[in-house]
Design a protein around this motif. Structure first.
Motif, PDB file in Angstrom:
ATOM      1  N   VAL A   1       0.834  -1.201   0.000  1.00  0.00           N
ATOM      2  CA  VAL A   1       0.000   0.000   0.000  1.00  0.00           C
ATOM      3  C   VAL A   1       0.874   1.259   0.000  1.00  0.00           C
ATOM      4  CG1 VAL A   1      -1.698   1.337   1.298  1.00  0.00           C
ATOM      5  CG2 VAL A   1      -1.930  -1.153   1.131  1.00  0.00           C
ATOM      6  N   VAL A   2       1.916   1.266   0.848  1.00  0.00           N
ATOM      7  CA  VAL A   2       2.826   2.416   0.882  1.00  0.00           C
ATOM      8  C   VAL A   2       3.455   2.634  -0.493  1.00  0.00           C
ATOM      9  CG1 VAL A   2       4.948   3.341   1.885  1.00  0.00           C
ATOM     10  CG2 VAL A   2       3.299   2.158   3.352  1.00  0.00           C
ATOM     11  N   ALA A   3       3.927   1.557  -1.108  1.00  0.00           N
ATOM     12  CA  ALA A   3       4.530   1.670  -2.433  1.00  0.00           C
ATOM     13  C   ALA A   3       3.525   2.189  -3.457  1.00  0.00           C
ATOM     14  CB  ALA A   3       5.088   0.314  -2.875  1.00  0.00           C
ATOM     15  N   ALA A   4       2.287   1.738  -3.352  1.00  0.00           N
ATOM     16  CA  ALA A   4       1.256   2.183  -4.293  1.00  0.00           C
ATOM     17  C   ALA A   4       0.984   3.675  -4.142  1.00  0.00           C
ATOM     18  CB  ALA A   4      -0.022   1.385  -4.078  1.00  0.00           C
ATOM     19  N   SER A   5       0.959   4.182  -2.903  1.00  0.00           N
ATOM     20  CA  SER A   5       0.720   5.612  -2.703  1.00  0.00           C
ATOM     21  C   SER A   5       1.897   6.423  -3.224  1.00  0.00           C
ATOM     22  CB  SER A   5       0.472   5.914  -1.219  1.00  0.00           C
ATOM     23  OG  SER A   5       1.641   5.746  -0.447  1.00  0.00           O
ATOM     24  N   MET A   6       3.113   5.901  -3.078  1.00  0.00           N
ATOM     25  CA  MET A   6       4.290   6.577  -3.624  1.00  0.00           C
ATOM     26  C   MET A   6       4.237   6.613  -5.151  1.00  0.00           C
ATOM     27  SD  MET A   6       7.384   5.089  -1.276  1.00  0.00           S
ATOM     28  CE  MET A   6       7.778   5.833   0.297  1.00  0.00           C
ATOM     29  N   ARG A   7       3.906   5.478  -5.754  1.00  0.00           N
ATOM     30  CA  ARG A   7       3.863   5.418  -7.216  1.00  0.00           C
ATOM     31  C   ARG A   7       2.806   6.362  -7.762  1.00  0.00           C
ATOM     32  NH1 ARG A   7       2.534  -0.147 -10.404  1.00  0.00           N
ATOM     33  NH2 ARG A   7       0.480   0.350  -9.559  1.00  0.00           N
ATOM     34  N   GLU A   8       1.659   6.397  -7.112  1.00  0.00           N
ATOM     35  CA  GLU A   8       0.603   7.302  -7.544  1.00  0.00           C
ATOM     36  C   GLU A   8       1.055   8.759  -7.440  1.00  0.00           C
ATOM     37  OE1 GLU A   8      -3.889   6.676  -6.791  1.00  0.00           O
ATOM     38  OE2 GLU A   8      -3.225   8.039  -5.184  1.00  0.00           O
ATOM     39  N   THR A   9       1.785   9.091  -6.380  1.00  0.00           N
ATOM     40  CA  THR A   9       2.297  10.446  -6.199  1.00  0.00           C
ATOM     41  C   THR A   9       3.251  10.824  -7.323  1.00  0.00           C
ATOM     42  OG1 THR A   9       2.081  10.253  -3.795  1.00  0.00           O
ATOM     43  CG2 THR A   9       3.559  11.967  -4.623  1.00  0.00           C
ATOM     44  N   VAL A  10       4.153   9.917  -7.668  1.00  0.00           N
ATOM     45  CA  VAL A  10       5.089  10.192  -8.754  1.00  0.00           C
ATOM     46  C   VAL A  10       4.339  10.378 -10.067  1.00  0.00           C
ATOM     47  CG1 VAL A  10       7.041   9.305 -10.082  1.00  0.00           C
ATOM     48  CG2 VAL A  10       6.976   8.978  -7.600  1.00  0.00           C
ATOM     49  N   ARG A  11       3.361   9.546 -10.328  1.00  0.00           N
ATOM     50  CA  ARG A  11       2.610   9.654 -11.584  1.00  0.00           C
ATOM     51  C   ARG A  11       1.848  10.974 -11.667  1.00  0.00           C
ATOM     52  NH1 ARG A  11       0.283   3.394 -12.178  1.00  0.00           N
ATOM     53  NH2 ARG A  11       2.239   2.500 -12.971  1.00  0.00           N
ATOM     54  N   VAL A  12       1.315  11.428 -10.529  1.00  0.00           N
ATOM     55  CA  VAL A  12       0.643  12.729 -10.524  1.00  0.00           C
ATOM     56  C   VAL A  12       1.657  13.841 -10.775  1.00  0.00           C
ATOM     57  CG1 VAL A  12      -0.570  14.389  -9.056  1.00  0.00           C
ATOM     58  CG2 VAL A  12      -1.287  11.995  -9.080  1.00  0.00           C
ATOM     59  N   GLY A  13       2.815  13.762 -10.144  1.00  0.00           N
ATOM     60  CA  GLY A  13       3.852  14.762 -10.375  1.00  0.00           C
ATOM     61  C   GLY A  13       4.256  14.833 -11.838  1.00  0.00           C
ATOM     62  N   ILE A  14       4.409  13.690 -12.462  1.00  0.00           N
ATOM     63  CA  ILE A  14       4.756  13.656 -13.891  1.00  0.00           C
ATOM     64  C   ILE A  14       3.665  14.337 -14.709  1.00  0.00           C
ATOM     65  CG2 ILE A  14       5.071  12.116 -15.863  1.00  0.00           C
ATOM     66  CD1 ILE A  14       6.428  10.146 -13.890  1.00  0.00           C
ATOM     67  N   ALA A  15       2.409  14.052 -14.380  1.00  0.00           N
ATOM     68  CA  ALA A  15       1.292  14.677 -15.094  1.00  0.00           C
ATOM     69  C   ALA A  15       1.267  16.184 -14.907  1.00  0.00           C
ATOM     70  CB  ALA A  15      -0.030  14.066 -14.617  1.00  0.00           C
ATOM     71  N   ARG A  16       1.806  16.651 -13.792  1.00  0.00           N
ATOM     72  CA  ARG A  16       1.848  18.093 -13.506  1.00  0.00           C
ATOM     73  C   ARG A  16       3.105  18.747 -14.064  1.00  0.00           C
ATOM     74  NH1 ARG A  16      -0.487  21.541 -12.785  1.00  0.00           N
ATOM     75  NH2 ARG A  16      -0.343  22.422 -10.694  1.00  0.00           N
ATOM     76  N   GLY A  17       3.920  17.983 -14.794  1.00  0.00           N
ATOM     77  CA  GLY A  17       5.112  18.550 -15.412  1.00  0.00           C
ATOM     78  C   GLY A  17       6.271  18.741 -14.474  1.00  0.00           C
ATOM     79  N   VAL A  18       6.295  18.001 -13.382  1.00  0.00           N
ATOM     80  CA  VAL A  18       7.349  18.154 -12.379  1.00  0.00           C
ATOM     81  C   VAL A  18       8.639  17.467 -12.835  1.00  0.00           C
ATOM     82  CG1 VAL A  18       8.045  17.489 -10.030  1.00  0.00           C
ATOM     83  CG2 VAL A  18       5.733  18.364 -10.462  1.00  0.00           C
ATOM     84  N   ARG A  19       9.761  18.129 -12.604  1.00  0.00           N
ATOM     85  CA  ARG A  19      11.063  17.483 -12.695  1.00  0.00           C
ATOM     86  C   ARG A  19      11.529  17.266 -11.257  1.00  0.00           C
ATOM     87  NH1 ARG A  19      15.105  16.246 -16.059  1.00  0.00           N
ATOM     88  NH2 ARG A  19      17.225  16.232 -15.208  1.00  0.00           N
ATOM     89  N   PHE A  20      11.547  16.038 -10.815  1.00  0.00           N
ATOM     90  CA  PHE A  20      11.822  15.715  -9.417  1.00  0.00           C
ATOM     91  C   PHE A  20      13.272  16.062  -9.073  1.00  0.00           C
ATOM     92  CE2 PHE A  20       8.319  13.015 -10.689  1.00  0.00           C
ATOM     93  CZ  PHE A  20       7.431  13.175  -9.630  1.00  0.00           C
ATOM     94  N   GLY A  21      13.447  16.696  -7.915  1.00  0.00           N
ATOM     95  CA  GLY A  21      14.778  17.075  -7.469  1.00  0.00           C
ATOM     96  C   GLY A  21      15.488  15.924  -6.778  1.00  0.00           C
ATOM     97  N   ALA A  22      16.800  16.027  -6.708  1.00  0.00           N
ATOM     98  CA  ALA A  22      17.611  14.991  -6.062  1.00  0.00           C
ATOM     99  C   ALA A  22      17.506  15.122  -4.549  1.00  0.00           C
ATOM    100  CB  ALA A  22      19.067  15.114  -6.501  1.00  0.00           C
ATOM    101  N   LEU A  23      17.182  14.018  -3.898  1.00  0.00           N
ATOM    102  CA  LEU A  23      16.986  14.016  -2.445  1.00  0.00           C
ATOM    103  C   LEU A  23      17.161  12.591  -1.944  1.00  0.00           C
ATOM    104  CD1 LEU A  23      15.895  16.348  -0.472  1.00  0.00           C
ATOM    105  CD2 LEU A  23      13.743  15.111  -0.549  1.00  0.00           C
ATOM    106  N   GLN A  24      18.101  12.385  -1.034  1.00  0.00           N
ATOM    107  CA  GLN A  24      18.288  11.076  -0.399  1.00  0.00           C
ATOM    108  C   GLN A  24      18.411   9.934  -1.414  1.00  0.00           C
ATOM    109  OE1 GLN A  24      16.867   9.635   3.270  1.00  0.00           O
ATOM    110  NE2 GLN A  24      18.648  10.881   3.715  1.00  0.00           N
TER     111      GLN A  24
END
Length: 331
Positions: free
Chosen positions: A209-232
């Protein structure tokens, strides 16, 4: 340097104790039992950064104009806390140490004369007793603003804060906020079931479930045109690859985060709020994913379900069976 810290909870207390230990003059704001405890016995810090004790000035508002301000409240308390101190701090550099996506823009709106920056902190700290903080995981924090390179002021303030804890000035801060939002997806499920982050990730169905919520978050970010920053160790390329993986493989992401945490139980900031009987910032974490998805014309059913379950725990005051989480995400 005179440093004002608005909100002396887990992170605010950590920064206050360590900046005081480094020789800075620190004043904090707090409320209720926390304020009473700090006035009577100071702030006591233990754990990853060693033991520290800080006898600092404390009140419901700052009493003296500082040279630097850290806003360390929960996201839902930020606007009111900034407004309460605005007359004193407008024009002073302000660093928002906060989860979610809106902290820096809120500070900019309320403090038009201030230079506003953000800090993304991966430090895990438990604050379950007023005035007492235990750091369970140490980590570098990341400071910046906007989408461009780290400017001279970012570098200067990062150096000041590094007197206490490692802070690095980074480019592309908005993208890094999204990466931190992905990391913060570890908060909801432990809050719902009343277990530590480590226990949840060790549990196969809940880890999924945790992984699914993370994956969904990334997919939404991609749809919003986000370029994810480097972190950890996470960045745009790695997260985009993660977004394409089946969940059976994608579970490696929360598992790697669990390895970094070690074995000292990490409750997560959302669960700590519930245990203190306070509102959580879930609407600024999983709820933010739901709102951003809506802007992109999408749905975020996993994060919507988790947001609703955390609110159910808030309202009822007790945790829910793990099966409720699993069933809600399947439905």
């Amino acid at each position: 340097m005179r440093i004002g810290i608005i909100g002396a909870g887990a992170l605010g207390g950590t920064f206050a104790a360590l900046l005081s230990r480094a020789g800075h003059e620190v004043e904090v704001t707090a409320r209720g039992a926390g304020l009473v405890a700090i006035r009577e016995a100071g702030i006591r810090l233990s754990g990853g950064y060693g033991d520290a004790f800080a006898r600092v000035a404390a009140g419901e508002r700052l009493s003296a104009r500082p040279e630097l301000v850290l806003v360390c409240t929960k996201a839902h308390d930020a606007a009111a806390a900034i407004e309460a101190n605005a007359a004193l701090i407008d024009g002073v550099p302000v660093v928002v140490v906060q989860n979610g996506l809106d902290g820096v823009t809120t500070a900019e709106r309320l403090l038009p004369a201030s230079s506003c920056l953000g800090v993304l902190s991966i430090i895990a700290a438990n604050y379950t007793e007023p005035g007492v903080v235990r750091v369970t995981t140490t980590a570098t924090s990341y400071l910046g603003r906007g989408d461009g390179p780290a400017d001279a002021e970012c570098v200067r303030i990062a150096a000041v804060l590094s007197d206490a804890v490692p802070v690095v000035a980074i480019p592309g801060f908005r993208g890094a906020q999204w990466t931190k939002l992905v990391v913060n997806m570890v908060n909801a499920v432990p809050t719902i079931v009343g277990r530590s982050v480590q226990d949840v990730i060790d549990d196969g169905p809940l880890r999924r479930v945790v992984a699914a919520s993370m994956r969904e978050t990334v997919r939404v970010g991609i749809a919003r045109g986000v370029r994810f920053g480097a972190l950890q160790g996470l960045g745009d390329r790695r997260l985009r690859f993660f977004a394409r993986l089946p969940l059976v493989v994608g579970q490696v992401l929360p598992w790697l985060m669990r390895v970094r945490m070690g074995n000292v139980p990490n409750l997560g900031s959302t669960q700590q709020s519930v245990r203190r009987g306070q509102p959580t910032e879930i609407d600024y974490l999983n709820g933010a994913v739901v709102r951003e998805a809506s802007v992109a014309g999408l749905d975020a059913p996993i994060n919507r379900a988790l947001t609703a379950l955390v609110h159910e725990v808030e309202d009822g005051g007790s945790s829910l069976p793990a099966q409720r989480v699993i069933d809600a995400v399947r439905s």
